[in-house]
Design an enzyme around this catalytic site. Sequence first.
Site, PDB file in Angstrom:
ATOM      1  N   GLU A 265      18.561 130.833  88.395  1.00 15.57           N
ATOM      2  CA  GLU A 265      17.574 131.460  87.781  1.00 15.57           C
ATOM      3  C   GLU A 265      16.653 130.354  87.185  1.00 15.57           C
ATOM      4  O   GLU A 265      17.190 129.490  86.599  1.00 15.57           O
ATOM      5  CB  GLU A 265      18.342 132.357  86.397  1.00 15.57           C
ATOM      6  CG  GLU A 265      18.916 133.548  86.761  1.00 15.57           C
ATOM      7  CD  GLU A 265      19.423 134.165  85.669  1.00 15.57           C
ATOM      8  OE1 GLU A 265      19.275 133.757  84.683  1.00 15.57           O
ATOM      9  OE2 GLU A 265      20.192 135.292  85.822  1.00 15.57           O
TER      10      GLU A 265
ATOM     11  N   ASP B 270      14.772 134.746  73.341  1.00 15.76           N
ATOM     12  CA  ASP B 270      15.640 133.430  73.677  1.00 15.76           C
ATOM     13  C   ASP B 270      16.014 132.662  72.346  1.00 15.76           C
ATOM     14  O   ASP B 270      15.042 132.840  71.523  1.00 15.76           O
ATOM     15  CB  ASP B 270      14.726 132.463  74.728  1.00 15.76           C
ATOM     16  CG  ASP B 270      14.753 133.124  76.016  1.00 15.76           C
ATOM     17  OD1 ASP B 270      15.831 133.254  76.480  1.00 15.76           O
ATOM     18  OD2 ASP B 270      13.537 133.265  76.481  1.00 15.76           O
TER      19      ASP B 270
END
Length: 279
Positions: A50, A61
């Site tokens: 990824e 995040d």
Amino acid sequence: MTTRIDHRFAELRTQGRAALVTFLTAGDPDPDTSLAILTALPAAGADVIELGMPFTDPMADGPAIQASSLRALKAGQTLKKTLAMVRAFRKADGATPIVLMGYYNPIYVYGVDKFLVDAKAAGVDGLIVVDLPPEEDDELCLPTLRAGLNFIRLATPTTDDNRLPAVLANTSGFVYYVSITGITGMAAPDTSKVTAAVARIKRHTALPVAVGFGVKTAAHARAIASGADGVVVGSALVDALKQSLDKKNKATRKTVKAVTELVAALAKGVRGARRKAAQ
């Protein structure tokens, strides 16, 4: 349509093991070092990669990945340069799946149709776009599938049996199960809860289920791999990269090795897992 992602998970199924899925932000800490790390990941043990698309406001995040996005942007990384990285990677590796992960805004600005054409041509295999719910599938998900790329959706501990069918409807490649609520890089997942959650998701889909968020060590990876089709590691790799940088956040001779050594340890953990019969 069969993609590299489909091929890789089928191949690993015949080997009786889970995939190690690694996440790093494209362009962190600079484009050249980032490409060097990317090209070294498969040999270190990454089965699926990824690649984060840097964005100024990565709301899902944690601090580590937010900081990696800012480092990459400061070093001049753009979505166009991220696609160029994938093209460069493909010159030597035609088999390892690459998934671009991030937020819709940079793709929207690039232009959805142009982006999908360029991503496919570069050698991208799938997308994870965390801020587009199933209700907005017309926006990017369905065009992505028509372009021959996988669109990978996230399921979470709060995705109940009523919601799962909508989440899974146009998902392909694999399902990314977020093992803990909250942002990336925080608490470690509870293995027994994760195994039960994976089994529940599998009652709704034949797709592989990869588990991420909170996996930091080979022991974590081994435990998760015993009850899932894939183990996703991101924040721990970003942390290892950060620890290798100098005081000005510049790469050092240790940077590539810091990441690949951790990937190798995690890969050993995944490969050492005893798979449960249900898998």
